[in-house]
Structures are given as C-alpha cells and as structure tokens.
Design an enzyme around this catalytic site. Structure first.
Site, PDB file in Angstrom:
ATOM      1  N   GLY A  72      -6.666   7.510  -5.833  1.00 11.98           N
ATOM      2  CA  GLY A  72      -7.912   6.842  -5.496  1.00 11.98           C
ATOM      3  C   GLY A  72      -8.916   7.772  -4.825  1.00 11.98           C
ATOM      4  O   GLY A  72     -10.117   7.711  -5.096  1.00 11.98           O
ATOM      5  N   SER A  73      -8.442   8.632  -3.956  1.00 11.83           N
ATOM      6  CA  SER A  73      -9.357   9.511  -3.225  1.00 11.83           C
ATOM      7  C   SER A  73     -10.080  10.450  -4.170  1.00 11.83           C
ATOM      8  O   SER A  73     -11.289  10.655  -4.051  1.00 11.83           O
ATOM      9  CB  SER A  73      -8.591  10.332  -2.175  1.00 11.83           C
ATOM     10  N   ASN A 152      -9.613  -2.545   2.378  1.00 12.51           N
ATOM     11  CA  ASN A 152      -8.205  -2.252   2.588  1.00 12.51           C
ATOM     12  C   ASN A 152      -7.669  -2.764   3.923  1.00 12.51           C
ATOM     13  O   ASN A 152      -6.476  -3.009   4.053  1.00 12.51           O
ATOM     14  CB  ASN A 152      -7.937  -0.753   2.472  1.00 12.51           C
ATOM     15  N   GLN A 180      -7.864  -1.330  -3.797  1.00 12.68           N
ATOM     16  CA  GLN A 180      -7.093  -2.472  -3.280  1.00 12.68           C
ATOM     17  C   GLN A 180      -7.149  -3.686  -4.203  1.00 12.68           C
ATOM     18  O   GLN A 180      -6.228  -4.483  -4.228  1.00 12.68           O
ATOM     19  CB  GLN A 180      -7.605  -2.867  -1.888  1.00 12.68           C
ATOM     20  N   GLY A 201      -2.516   4.312  -8.513  1.00 17.08           N
ATOM     21  CA  GLY A 201      -1.262   3.747  -8.980  1.00 17.08           C
ATOM     22  C   GLY A 201      -0.357   3.172  -7.913  1.00 17.08           C
ATOM     23  O   GLY A 201       0.245   2.110  -8.095  1.00 17.08           O
ATOM     24  N   HIS A 202      -0.268   3.848  -6.783  1.00 16.93           N
ATOM     25  CA  HIS A 202       0.759   3.466  -5.807  1.00 16.93           C
ATOM     26  C   HIS A 202       0.406   2.205  -5.033  1.00 16.93           C
ATOM     27  O   HIS A 202       1.201   1.741  -4.218  1.00 16.93           O
ATOM     28  CB  HIS A 202       1.043   4.623  -4.841  1.00 16.93           C
ATOM     29  N   THR A 238      -3.060  20.039 -16.520  1.00 23.73           N
ATOM     30  CA  THR A 238      -2.040  19.449 -17.384  1.00 23.73           C
ATOM     31  C   THR A 238      -1.811  18.008 -16.949  1.00 23.73           C
ATOM     32  O   THR A 238      -1.619  17.732 -15.769  1.00 23.73           O
ATOM     33  CB  THR A 238      -0.724  20.251 -17.266  1.00 23.73           C
ATOM     34  N   CYS A 326      -4.785   4.602  17.946  1.00 21.50           N
ATOM     35  CA  CYS A 326      -3.606   5.375  18.299  1.00 21.50           C
ATOM     36  C   CYS A 326      -2.713   5.665  17.098  1.00 21.50           C
ATOM     37  O   CYS A 326      -1.845   6.517  17.145  1.00 21.50           O
ATOM     38  CB  CYS A 326      -2.818   4.639  19.377  1.00 21.50           C
TER      39      CYS A 326
END
Ligand SMILES: Cc1ncc(COP(=O)(O)O)c(C=O)c1O
Ligand SMILES: Cc1ncc(COP(=O)(O)O)c(C=O)c1O
Ligand code: FES
Ligand code: FES
Lengths: 392, 145, 392
Positions: A72-73, A152, A180, A201-202, A238, A326
């Site tokens: 995505g990035s 997100n 998302q 994908g993830h 590739t 944090c």
C-alpha cells in the site's frame, strides 16, 4: 502458546490457507521469470494475468489498469509523486485530508518540499471529510484530490462517490487509498469516479509485500521504480509471482465471502461496541457509528494510557492496537484522533480492535471482561482519575 | 507466447531453401530489429507462381510468417500474390502477439521485393507494385511513461 | 511435463526448499505486524532482526546498515535517486557504466531529466570498466560512482576494489549493483570501499519481491518510499516478514555453500564453454574468460537469431536467455553486447546459459548436442549464412 485472540486485523491479517496453497507451487515448481521466452515461464505469466483479471473484476476495472506494487505504501507514494510529476504543467496543488495514512501524509510533506502546495482537509467529529470545505479548497491549479476510502484507525468510511463526483466535475484526478476498505466494502471505480486506487495484500488475508495501484486508462502516469519493462513499463522489477498469485486468491476469497463475512463481523462488532459502551464508564466510541468498516471498533477510555492497556490485554492473549503516542515511533498521539477533536489525554487512551472472520462471540465476551478488569485497574493507578473523582 | 499454428510453421517451416535461377529474388531487412528475410519465386510464362522458397534470419514470428507466406503465394498469379498482406499472413497463423506484428511485415515486403526483381528482370510492369524499401520499420505507438 | 534443464538462473532461481520451510510459519502462524506492541508480533520482529544479522554478516556490514526493499530494482532506484537528492548541494554529477542493468540506466536517464549529469563509462571487449577513463571522468561535482559488481548478461566481474579505492580517495560515494554477484562471490563492503550495495532475493534461491540496499552508516540517505516508521524510518511499508525470513535463509545457504557450489559450477561452466567453442563453428564467448560469474556462459552464434534459438532449445526442454532484440520488449539488441563491440547481427545470435547447483554434466552434454543441432538447422535457413558461404 496460550489461546490468542487476534483483534488487530487492520494492522495485518493471517494469510489464508487457500492463499498459501495457491502460492506454494510458484515458489519451488513454477518459478520461471514471467518475462522469459520459454514455455516454463509462460506458466508464471499466465498466473499474473489471472490474478490481474480477478482484481480488475473486483473493482469493475480493466486488467490493464492494475499495476502490482510492493504494498500500500508504494502505491500511495507512486500515485502522489507520479501525478505531481506528470501534471506539474497544469498545476502544483494537491488536496488531501488530515486523517490519511502516513504513506500519504509524509509523501505530501515531501512534495511540499519540492514546491507543491498541499491542502489537508479537516474532518468532522466522526472523521468524515467536509464536502463544502473540499469544494472551497479546489483551485484552478489543483491537479489531484486524494481521500482515503476508509480510515485505518477509526474505520470511518468517506463519501467517496460524492468526492469523486466533485473531482470529476472539476476535471481533477481522484485517488483513494483503499488499503483498509478493499475487500471489506464493494468498490466500483466507475460509479465512484476513482482514477487511482491503492490496495495492499496483507490487509485482506493475502501475503505481505504485495499490493497494487489501479490507474484508470488515460491518466498520465510516470514510473516510480525505473528499470525493466515489467507492468507495461510502468513499474520495474522481476514480478513477485507467488505474491501476486496470493493476492489474486485473497481478493477472490474476499469478494466471494464479503456479504456473509461482513454481516457477521458487523453483528459482533456492534455487540462489542454496545457492551463496552454500556459496561465501561467514561468511554467513547471513535469514528462514525454506522458508516464504518464492518470489523472496526475504536474506543477511548478516559484516564487510561494506551500502551499500558495494550500490554495488559496482551497478557490476557488479546492483540489490539492504540493510537497512543507511546506505541508508535513518534511521540505525538494519533493525528487521526486529534483531527476528530479529541484532547491529548483522551486520544492517549484509545484502543482499536479489528475483527476477522474467525472472531467469535466467546472471544468478544472474553475481551469485554478483560477490558473491564484492566481499565478498572489502570484507573485505580491513574492520577487523572484520582483528580476527576475528587472533583466530582 | 505463440499460437499452435505459429509454432508448427516455426518447427516445420515449409519451403525453406533456395531456387536456382529463380524468376525473382527479394531480400528485405528490418532495421528496427535487425532481421532479414529472403524470398525466391519461380514464375511460369502464364505469370503463375509455381514455386516459392525462403530463408530468414529472425525471430520465431519471422520464420513462421515466411513459411506461411510461401504457402499462400504458391499457385497464385503475380497479381494475386501482390494482394497478400501481412494481415492475411497473420490471420492464417491464428494471430501474433502485438510486439510481433512488425515481423509479419517482413514477409509481405519480401514477396513484393521478389516480385519487383521478377518485373525488373523480365522488363514488365506489375500494376500496383512499387519499388520496395530495403528497410522496413514502421512506427509503433509507444505509450508514454 | 518433460524434463526441464533450467539454465536461466540469472533471470531468476527456484526458491530453495529450506527457504520455503523457513518462510511458511510466518504466513499463517506468526503473521503479526512487527510494529505492533504485543508479544505475538515480537516473533515477527525477532525474525526480521535475525535475517538482517545474517545478511549483515555476509557482507561484513552492521545490522543497522541493511534496509529491506521489494527487490533489486527498488534498491537501485533508491540508491541513485536518494543520493542525488541528498547530495545535490555538493554536485549533480554521477558516474556509471554503459553495461548497467536498466534499473540503473533508466534511473540515470530520469535523473538527467531532472538536471543531473550522468557519465556512462565504456567497457573493453571483455566488459571490464576502464579505470583510467573512470579517473578522468571524476569532477569536483561528482557525488556518486555506481558500477555493477558483475554483469547480468555476460557475467563479467568488475574490479570493484580498485573502483572503490578511486571513489574513496576522491571522497565520492560508491554504489554497486550486486544483484548478480551477491551469493556467488565473497563481498566485503569495507575491503571494497562500498558505500551502498543492491541485492535481490530471487537471484540466490530466495523469494521474489524482496531485496535490500546496504547503506553504510554515515551516508546521508533520503527515503524513497515515504510513510510509516519501518526500516529506521527510511523505507515505509509493512515489512514483508516471510520474504525477509526467506531472504535471510537464502543468504545463509548461499554463504555456507559458496565455495563448494561455485567450484562445481565453474567446472561445468568451463566444460560447457570448451565444448561449444570447439564443436560449433563461427561461435564466440562473450565476457571475460576467467573474471566471470561462476555460473555464467554467454555465446554468440554467427548467422543465427537469438529468439529462434531459444524457442528451439525450449522444445528440447532447455531454458536459456538471449540478448536478442526479438526477445525483449524493446527492439534494440542488448546494450551490453553492443557496448563490448559486437555488431548488431552478431549481438542478435547470443545465448546466455546460467547454471545452478542442480546442473549436471549430463545436462550439459545434452545441451551441447541440442545447440549443435539447432544452430545447424537455423544456419541452413539463414540468408546471412548463405551469403557468407557463397562469398567464401
Ligand atoms: C544486475 C541486476 N540489477 C538489477 C536487477 C533487478 O532486480 P529485480 O528484478 O529483483 O528488481 C537485476 C535482475 O533483474 C539484475 O540482474
Ligand atoms: C490506510 C492505509 N494506507 C496505507 C497503508 C500502508 O500499507 P502497507 O503497509 O502495505 O505499505 C496502510 C497500512 O499500513 C493503511 O492502513
Ligand atoms: S510515557 Fe513512555 S512513551 Fe509515553
Ligand atoms: S523479426 Fe525481429 S522481432 Fe520478429
């Protein structure tokens, strides 16, 4: 290992067994480079084509409008940087929102350094972009509007169709970060007037390290990764054949199961929200009550700090996440929670729980009890809570 | 990558070779990819192409289109042969991948070149035949990126 | 499927079974996002650290100098673009060579459009960079020298140590594209004065879609993909954990087996080269006779066209590759073969065969016979051969 209740599916998901099964042959058996001439490599090439077709169908797009990326990035970076480059002659103004993912925000900041101007739209208390503000922000030199499909952190779904219409009336390109949303809500790029769309994908039970950028035919696009002739000369490298096969399978599953899965998730999500709001005092739900991702719940527990909450949940085997300063590299609390108007100390005590198809009612019951116990314990340790009680 | 027909003509090219004392010989090259095709024609007094042979230095598509072109040309009149286009050759081969379309132009041009040579040698004029280019290279639309 | 003799290991390799085994748990079992707080994600985090350590050790580098990317192309793009950006104040001149991979060449061309100047060094007939030309090319505004460690087509290994020394004497950064060399020859970034190094997993029996850029501590580097805080804030995107684990495993195997494996490959390669040169007339070896990758053989067969050769080899179950125009998207024959001085029609008839640890002497014998048969057949069809014979 003790039983794990994984409620951080917005961070990443388990690769589905069907996805694994689809991928494995392309690692050790059909490992050919799709660019090669021999028949053996044709198997890899065919697998790419099939995955591209599945994904295109899921979006009502055409196959040659899907470009695979490493996630995505990269897709977000590509969409913004390449559009900026290709349309610089038309103008140097980009509109986005204050609640985008960092892949958009930091890319926007980078473009600002290069001389582009970026308008970051506000959102209302539910995290929804204000359409009148969007309209006012448009200038003759605006080349791109980029608004995420769903957030997100707080799960709010944007009025994408309306935004797309506004963009197209003005002849401005419209990109949406759907990392998302894709696989969770139906998306039709034509109906929503989307020119570019990022996905990963993830986030939908596919593998990590693979994603795509949808680019509508006719959009001038420059390469982001220069080199070989892969992806119609637009994205060198590739091809990650197993990853692409896995992504295709994950999309197929997500589309086929969407209705049933999200209905079930919504029911459990609402059960979770109702119980927590009712049974834990001084708690609020962040995001929109109904216009939100089917699997997302995001709470703020007053007087409680997010990281402590997460660690204690972890000790009960519960995986969640927080917009707390944090837990992230930076020390600022979530820009999203600040954008919807939460004061710092409340933004700090936020908890995001994102469900999966595997989440059960028993899990939710266990989680609610755990939250009640932990919040009580943390509040008993909190000087803020002490002050509050004394003042009341 | 290639259709079954293309592969068949590539593996078992028809009419490879030379014709001694051919009525016409044409050699064309494709400057763009550096490939070369030579076509030999044996034409009888009635202007019918009795035999046709070829040699090709080129890719699979170039070999297959040469082979198919010789098949199509045989038995035809000079005028009929002139009307054989690269599209006809491609269709006869069940198509070519888009990047290989230019290869089929070699075959069309090679026929023209051999016919031109025949016309020169026999001092006849063939209606509609122009002096072939020795180099064909046709502009393809490159997408901008 | 008939027996396959896969001799295109420079294009891509089979993922090793050990690599597969190492990766699988990180898809479906330990799928947590390394950035998350809970213990479960700590497993993913630890796996990343271990892989990073393995890779750093292989290069005699430090762990915090390894940055994971989606492959070799991204690493090459990153190295050049980010250096250009970060060092623009010092100068805008970059030196590279005419025989680099397109991931470098096309990125160089892109930088030229942005106002950078790029010198492309010549190579000699064996493909070796001319050091005196390099020295002369250096200017006060030179910010980067990028020379590939070993060439992907002809296998020639460059005098990297000498180049590194020249760069460092002049205070110029030195990047090397080691996508082909890493895992095949020992590399020590300190000894060779390498500041940046690109590598790709799928070239050494690791997975596709993962690679890394080594960046020496102290080198000013900008992000290429902007966004989240992954990779020490230098490369955004949820980490491809299985890919990274697989890459680490592949590197471990490559390093451990290097000596024995490459000795065996060299022997077979030389056997192949000797037989082909002896038994096929009008044939030349491209690249350096000895200073070449242990698994690379590259021939030119006069009067023969590369694609036809490849397709016929394919029919015999042999996978190879060619620098012929006809096999690539572009119609120009290999820039590498032209750079070593081959005329177009000879560059056209080139055949690259790249061995793996699995290649046997029987394979090579079969391949040599097949080449002999095919070259004879293609020559009998070649108008060039006809002319040549008639003229002699
Ligand atoms: C020398 C060289 N550099 C860069 C690359 C690009 O690597 P990847 O395809 O993994 O992006 C390759 C292989 O294709 C290569 O051989
Ligand atoms: C909305 C949004 N955009 C972009 C990304 C980046 O995706 P990736 O981590 O696959 O690069 C994420 C997830 O991290 C996200 O939630
Ligand atoms: S108190 Fe430790 S990071 Fe906030
Ligand atoms: S003839 Fe050269 S590509 Fe076909």
């Amino acid at each position: 290992m003790k039983k794990l209740i994984y409620l951080d599916n917005a961070a990443t998901t388990k690769t589905a067994p069907e996805v694994m099964e689809a991928m494995i042959p392309y690692f050790t058996e059909y490992y050919g480079n799709p660019s090669s001439v021999y028949d053996f490599a044709g198997i890899s090439k065919k697998a790419l084509d099939e995955s591209r077709e599945t994904i295109a169908n899921a979006l009502h797009a055409k196959e040659n409008e899907i470009y695979f990326t490493a996630g995505g990035s990269e897709a977000d970076n590509w969409a913004l940087k390449a559009t900026a480059e290709a349309y610089a002659a038309k103008g140097k103004h980009i509109i986005t929102t204050k609640i985008e993912h960092h892949a958009i925000l930091h890319t926007g900041e980078y473009l600002e350094k290069l001389g582009y101007e970026v308008t970051y739209l506000d959102v209302d208390e539910f995290g929804v972009v204000k359409l009148d503000q969007l309209k006012k922000a448009i200038r003759p030199d605006t080349i791109l509007i980029s608004v995420m499909f769903a957030n997100n952190e707080i799960g709010t779904i944007q009025p994408i169709k309306e935004i797309g219409e506004i963009a197209h009336e003005q002849g401005i390109l419209f990109h949406t970060d759907a990392v998302q949303a894709f696989g969770q809500v139906p998306i039709d790029v034509d109906e929503y007037h989307i020119d570019m769309l990022s996905a990963s994908g993830h986030k939908l039970n596919g593998p990590k390290g693979i994603g795509f950028l949808y680019i509508r035919k006719g959009v001038k696009i420059r390469s982001f990764v220069h080199g070989g002739a892969q992806e119609r000369k637009r994205r060198a490298g590739t091809e990650n054949v197993p990853g692409i096969v896995g992504l295709g399978k994950a999309v197929e599953l997500a589309v086929n199961t969407m209705e049933e899965r999200t209905a079930k998730e919504k029911e459990l999500r609402d059960y979770l929200i109702d119980r927590v709001l009712k049974e834990v005092p001084y708690t609020r739900l962040n995001g929109h009550r109904t216009n939100r991702l089917p699997n997302n719940a995001n709470f703020s527990f007053q007087f409680v700090e997010g990281e402590s909450l997460l660690i204690m949940l972890d000790m009960d085997g519960i995986c969640g996440s927080s917009g707390s300063a944090c837990t992230s590299g930076s020390l600022d609390p979530s820009h999203v929670l600040l954008a919807i108007g939460l004061p710092h100390e409340i933004a700090h005590g936020s908890l995001r729980l994102t469900l999966s198809a595997e989440t059960t009612k028993e899990d939710i019951d266990f989680v609610v009890e755990s939250i009640k116990k932990i919040v009580t314990k943390l509040r008993s340790m909190s000087p803020l809570y002490e002050d509050f009680i004394k003042q009341n | 990558m290639y259709s079954e027909k293309v592969m068949d003509h590539f593996q078992n090219p028809r009419n490879v070779g030379e014709i001694e004392n051919a009525s016409g010989v044409g050699t064309v090259g494709n400057a763009k990819c550096g490939d070369i095709m030579r076509m030999y024609l044996d034409i009888d007094d009635d202007g019918i192409i009795r035999d046709c042979k070829f040699k090709t230095f080129g890719c699979g598509a170039a070999v297959a289109t040469s082979s198919m072109a010789t098949e199509l040309v045989k038995g035809k009149t000079v005028q009929e042969a002139l009307e054989i286009t690269n599209k006809a050759v491609m269709e006869a081969l069940d198509g070519l991948p888009p990047v290989k379309v230019h290869c089929s132009l070699l075959a069309e041009e090679a026929i023209h070149a051999a016919l031109w040579d025949y016309a020169q040698k026999h001092d006849i004029k063939i209606e509609g035949l122009e002096k072939p280019k020795s180099d064909i290279s046709e502009e393809e639309d490159e997408e901008d990126y």
